[in-house]
Write an enzyme that holds these catalytic residues in place. Structure first.
Site: not given
Length: 316
Positions: A116, A243, A273
Site C-alpha cells: 500500500c 492511503h 481500497n
C-alpha cells in the site's frame, strides 16, 4: 551527464475497470445487513475487472492519461516505475510490458512491490532520478486485487478494488506541485499481518485489529515527520491525501495529525481500497482543486509493514 535538476509533477492520470460493484451485492453474498460495509469501512462501491483484463492494460490507461495531461513527448520519459502487488507475471517484471504498451520502449522500466506504500516509495525514487538525471519519470501504481481476495473471507472481500493511478515527474519548476519533504519506513516485526504466501494466490489477513492499529500509528508518525522536517504546522495543510485503506483508519490519522475532515480526500467511498493505487488515484481525481501555494500531505501504511509520507507544494 548528471547533475542537480528541479523536479515537478506535471501530469496526473487514473483508470478503473468498467464493472462497478456495490455493497448490496457483497452484503447479500455474506448475508449481512444492508449498510454494514459502509458503516465499517466508508466504502459504498468498488471496481472489479472482468475476465481477460490485465494489470498492464489497466496501468496503461492511467499512464496514457498522465502523459496526455503532462503534454510530454514519449522520448522525454527516461524511466517507468510500476508500483504493484499484482503483476501480470512474477517473472519477467510487468513494467517493461507497460512501457512497451505506452510506446516508451527506450525508457528503463522496473516493478516496485511496496504494497500500500508502493506509490510513495516510487515517488521518492522517481523524484531522485529526475533530480540526478534530468529525465522525466512515469510512475504508475496499479493493482487488480479482486483476483487476490478470498471471496469467502469477509474481512478482505468487502475492502478491495481494482484501480490505477499515475503521475509524470519532470525536470521542471512549473508543474502542478513538487516534493518538498518525505520519509519512508518499514517494520518487519509485523511482516505476516497481511499477505499472499509463496505458492498461493489469495490474500490472507491474520489480525485485522493489529493491522488497523499499526496503520494508524505508522501513518501518523510518518505524517508528523515530514511536517517537522520543513517546520510546517498541520493547520497549514490544504489537502490531506491518505492511503484509502479504511475511512476509520485515515479519520483516526487525521484526528491525531489535527487535520480537519474538510481537507481529507475520501475516494474510498466510490473506489474502495486498491492498495498502492489509492493515493495517485485520489491525486488525479482531485487535481482541479489544487491551487498555487497549496500544501498536500500524503501518507500510507501497508503490508510488510511498509509506510511513508510525503509533502507536496503546489507551484502552479
Amino acid at each position: 551527464m548528471s547533475g542537480f535538476y528541479p523536479s515537478s509533477i506535471i501530469g496526473f492520470g487514473h483508470a478503473v475497470p468498467k464493472r462497478q460493484v456495490f455493497n448490496a451485492e457483497i452484503e447479500a453474498g455474506f448475508g449481512i445487513e444492508s449498510g454494514w460495509i459502509e458503516r465499517r469501512t466508508g466504502i459504498r462501491s468498488r471496481y472489479w475487472v472482468e475476465d481477460g483484463e490485465t494489470l498492464t492494460d489497466l496501468a496503461a490507461k492511467a499512464g496514457r492519461m498522465a502523459l496526455a495531461n503532462a503534454g510530454i513527448a514519449q522520448s522525454e520519459i527516461g524511466m517507468v516505475l510500476l508500483a504493484t502487488s499484482t503483476p501480470d507475471h512474477l517473472l519477467p517484471p510487468s513494467a517493461p510490458l507497460l512501457a512497451h504498451k505506452l510506446g516508451l520502449s527506450d525508457a528503463g522500466a522496473v516493478d516496485l512491490a511496496g504494497a500500500c506504500s508502493g506509490f510513495l516509495y516510487a515517488l521518492v525514487m522517481g523524484d531522485a532520478l529526475v533530480r540526478m538525471q534530468g529525465k522525466a519519470v512515469l510512475i504508475v501504481a496499479a493493482n487488480i486485487l479482486s483476483r487476490r481476495i478470498n471471496r469467502q473471507e469477509r474481512a478482505s472481500a468487502v475492502m478491495f478494488g481494482d484501480a490505477a493511478g499515475a503521475v509524470v515527474l519532470a525536470p521542471s519548476q512549473s508543474g502542478f506541485c513538487s516534493l518538498v519533504s518525505s520519509t519512508l519506513t518499514s517494520d518487519g516485526s509485523h511482516y505476516d499481518l497481511i499477505g499472499i504466501p509463496a505458492g498461493e494466490t489469495l490474500m490472507t489477513m491474520r489480525d485485522g485489529r493489529t493491522m488497523f492499529a499499526q496503520a494508524v500509528k505508522t501513518m501518523t508518525e510518518c505524517g508528523n515527520t515530514v511536517l517537522q522536517q520543513v517546520h510546517v504546522a498541520s493547520n497549514a495543510i490544504n489537502h490531506f491525501v491518505p492511503h484509502q485503506a479504511n475511512a476509520r483508519i485515515f479519520d483516526a490519522v487525521a484526528e491525531q495529525l489535527q487535520l480537519s475532515n474538510a481537507v481529507t480526500a475520501r475516494t474510498i467511498s466510490d473506489y474502495g481500497n486498491s492498495s498502492a493505487a489509492t493515493i495517485p488515484l485520489s491525486l488525479s481525481l482531485g487535481g482541479k482543486q489544487y491551487s498555487k501555494g497549496d500544501l498536500i500531505l500524503l501518507t500510507a501504511a501497508g503490508a510488510g509493514l511498509t509506510g511513508g509520507a510525503a509533502l507536496l507544494s503546489c507551484t502552479g
